[in-house]
Design a protein around this motif. Structure first.
Motif, PDB file in Angstrom:
ATOM      1  N   VAL A   1      11.200  -3.959  11.905  1.00 31.28           N
ATOM      2  CA  VAL A   1      10.424  -3.011  12.702  1.00 31.28           C
ATOM      3  C   VAL A   1      10.257  -1.687  11.954  1.00 31.28           C
ATOM      4  O   VAL A   1       9.160  -1.131  11.891  1.00 31.28           O
ATOM      5  CB  VAL A   1      11.076  -2.817  14.094  1.00 31.28           C
ATOM      6  CG1 VAL A   1      10.425  -1.678  14.861  1.00 31.28           C
ATOM      7  CG2 VAL A   1      11.002  -4.117  14.900  1.00 31.28           C
ATOM      8  N   LEU A   2      11.323  -1.202  11.376  1.00 29.96           N
ATOM      9  CA  LEU A   2      11.269   0.076  10.660  1.00 29.96           C
ATOM     10  C   LEU A   2      10.364  -0.019   9.425  1.00 29.96           C
ATOM     11  O   LEU A   2       9.548   0.871   9.175  1.00 29.96           O
ATOM     12  CB  LEU A   2      12.679   0.509  10.265  1.00 29.96           C
ATOM     13  CG  LEU A   2      12.864   1.918   9.768  1.00 29.96           C
ATOM     14  CD1 LEU A   2      12.405   2.945  10.789  1.00 29.96           C
ATOM     15  CD2 LEU A   2      14.326   2.155   9.437  1.00 29.96           C
ATOM     16  N   ALA A   3      10.501  -1.097   8.663  1.00 29.21           N
ATOM     17  CA  ALA A   3       9.634  -1.281   7.496  1.00 29.21           C
ATOM     18  C   ALA A   3       8.170  -1.367   7.918  1.00 29.21           C
ATOM     19  O   ALA A   3       7.296  -0.781   7.273  1.00 29.21           O
ATOM     20  CB  ALA A   3      10.046  -2.530   6.719  1.00 29.21           C
ATOM     21  N   SER A   4       7.897  -2.051   9.008  1.00 27.65           N
ATOM     22  CA  SER A   4       6.523  -2.150   9.519  1.00 27.65           C
ATOM     23  C   SER A   4       5.985  -0.789   9.920  1.00 27.65           C
ATOM     24  O   SER A   4       4.825  -0.459   9.657  1.00 27.65           O
ATOM     25  CB  SER A   4       6.468  -3.104  10.724  1.00 27.65           C
ATOM     26  OG  SER A   4       6.856  -4.404  10.350  1.00 27.65           O
ATOM     27  N   ALA A   5       6.814   0.026  10.545  1.00 29.45           N
ATOM     28  CA  ALA A   5       6.394   1.365  10.972  1.00 29.45           C
ATOM     29  C   ALA A   5       6.119   2.262   9.772  1.00 29.45           C
ATOM     30  O   ALA A   5       5.281   3.169   9.853  1.00 29.45           O
ATOM     31  CB  ALA A   5       7.457   1.993  11.874  1.00 29.45           C
ATOM     32  N   CYS A   6       6.792   2.021   8.658  1.00 22.79           N
ATOM     33  CA  CYS A   6       6.561   2.833   7.459  1.00 22.79           C
ATOM     34  C   CYS A   6       5.124   2.721   6.955  1.00 22.79           C
ATOM     35  O   CYS A   6       4.653   3.595   6.234  1.00 22.79           O
ATOM     36  CB  CYS A   6       7.511   2.413   6.337  1.00 22.79           C
ATOM     37  SG  CYS A   6       9.181   3.043   6.532  1.00 22.79           S
ATOM     38  N   LEU A   7       4.429   1.677   7.327  1.00 17.48           N
ATOM     39  CA  LEU A   7       3.068   1.486   6.859  1.00 17.48           C
ATOM     40  C   LEU A   7       2.056   2.257   7.704  1.00 17.48           C
ATOM     41  O   LEU A   7       0.857   2.222   7.429  1.00 17.48           O
ATOM     42  CB  LEU A   7       2.725  -0.003   6.814  1.00 17.48           C
ATOM     43  CG  LEU A   7       3.641  -0.842   5.919  1.00 17.48           C
ATOM     44  CD1 LEU A   7       3.188  -2.286   5.899  1.00 17.48           C
ATOM     45  CD2 LEU A   7       3.738  -0.285   4.520  1.00 17.48           C
ATOM     46  N   GLY A   8       2.522   2.964   8.722  1.00 19.51           N
ATOM     47  CA  GLY A   8       1.648   3.807   9.529  1.00 19.51           C
ATOM     48  C   GLY A   8       1.298   5.090   8.794  1.00 19.51           C
ATOM     49  O   GLY A   8       1.795   5.358   7.698  1.00 19.51           O
ATOM     50  N   ASN A   9       0.456   5.912   9.409  1.00 18.09           N
ATOM     51  CA  ASN A   9      -0.060   7.113   8.749  1.00 18.09           C
ATOM     52  C   ASN A   9       0.578   8.421   9.182  1.00 18.09           C
ATOM     53  O   ASN A   9       0.257   9.463   8.632  1.00 18.09           O
ATOM     54  CB  ASN A   9      -1.575   7.217   8.988  1.00 18.09           C
ATOM     55  CG  ASN A   9      -2.313   6.090   8.321  1.00 18.09           C
ATOM     56  OD1 ASN A   9      -1.951   5.648   7.244  1.00 18.09           O
ATOM     57  ND2 ASN A   9      -3.346   5.599   8.979  1.00 18.09           N
ATOM     58  N   GLN A  10       1.443   8.392  10.173  1.00 19.30           N
ATOM     59  CA  GLN A  10       2.045   9.624  10.658  1.00 19.30           C
ATOM     60  C   GLN A  10       3.504   9.708  10.204  1.00 19.30           C
ATOM     61  O   GLN A  10       3.963   8.891   9.427  1.00 19.30           O
ATOM     62  CB  GLN A  10       1.975   9.672  12.188  1.00 19.30           C
ATOM     63  CG  GLN A  10       0.557   9.687  12.737  1.00 19.30           C
ATOM     64  CD  GLN A  10       0.571   9.818  14.236  1.00 19.30           C
ATOM     65  OE1 GLN A  10       1.245  10.672  14.786  1.00 19.30           O
ATOM     66  NE2 GLN A  10      -0.174   8.954  14.908  1.00 19.30           N
ATOM     67  N   HIS A  11       4.226  10.695  10.744  1.00 18.48           N
ATOM     68  CA  HIS A  11       5.663  10.757  10.487  1.00 18.48           C
ATOM     69  C   HIS A  11       6.293   9.468  11.001  1.00 18.48           C
ATOM     70  O   HIS A  11       5.843   8.902  12.002  1.00 18.48           O
ATOM     71  CB  HIS A  11       6.288  11.956  11.201  1.00 18.48           C
ATOM     72  CG  HIS A  11       5.860  13.267  10.635  1.00 18.48           C
ATOM     73  ND1 HIS A  11       6.208  13.682   9.378  1.00 18.48           N
ATOM     74  CD2 HIS A  11       5.100  14.254  11.165  1.00 18.48           C
ATOM     75  CE1 HIS A  11       5.692  14.867   9.146  1.00 18.48           C
ATOM     76  NE2 HIS A  11       5.003  15.246  10.216  1.00 18.48           N
TER      77      HIS A  11
END
Length: 174
Positions: free
Chosen positions: A95-105
């Protein structure tokens, strides 16, 4: 500790995800069975997402699949620091690695209510990374800097953070 992990970390992530307020892809980057197992363990029921939210999540999954090598590098970095006895550790890595691919903090892309809670998550789930971030660098930038220093294909813009023009964009000031 299990109740703290659920209450402090998973509950806000899951609630934000179900409202469509994260950068996470379909099933939060997990497979459907893993996602439903996580919901069951948290005492939550799977909700039917509005069609526009589900479409957005499916698109994010397709975009994530285009960056699979980057995702795998992030997962390896996180697994190396994962506290082995913490509940739902492998799921948090994904989940955390997937969230890293987002554009915000990262805390926003993950659906956390504030950055200090993300810092606490790193302390409990990834203690060696937490200790290594001794200058309070923003977490997503810190992770990518770690990938860069480990020889990844990521551009490190400055040989020294203190000399970089973007210093204040990376580090949280007290």
């Amino acid at each position: 500790m299990m109740d703290k992990v659920i209450q402090e970390y998973w509950q806000p992530i899951l609630e934000s995800y179900q409202r469509g307020e994260t950068a996470l892809p379909l099933y939060m980057g997990l497979n459907q069975n893993g996602y439903e197992t996580l919901l069951l363990a948290m005492g939550l029921e799977s909700v039917t997402l509005p069609l526009e939210v589900e479409s957005k999540l499916q698109l994010r999954l397709e975009l994530l699949n285009m960056r699979i090598g980057e995702l795998e590098e992030l997962e390896r970095l996180l697994v190396e620091s994962l506290e082995p006895s913490i509940a739902f550790g492998n799921e948090m890595v994904t989940v955390l690695a997937s969230a890293c691919l987002g554009n915000q903090h990262l805390w926003r892309d993950l659906g956390m209510p504030e950055r200090p809670r993300l810092t606490a998550l790193f302390r409990d789930y990834f203690p060696s990374l937490h200790v290594s971030n001794n200058k309070n660098m923003r977490w997503k930038r810190f992770l990518y800097r770690q990938l860069c220093e480990n020889g990844g294909d990521y551009v490190c813009r400055s040989p020294s953070c203190e000399e970089c023009a973007s210093y204040f964009e990376c580090f949280e000031t007290p």
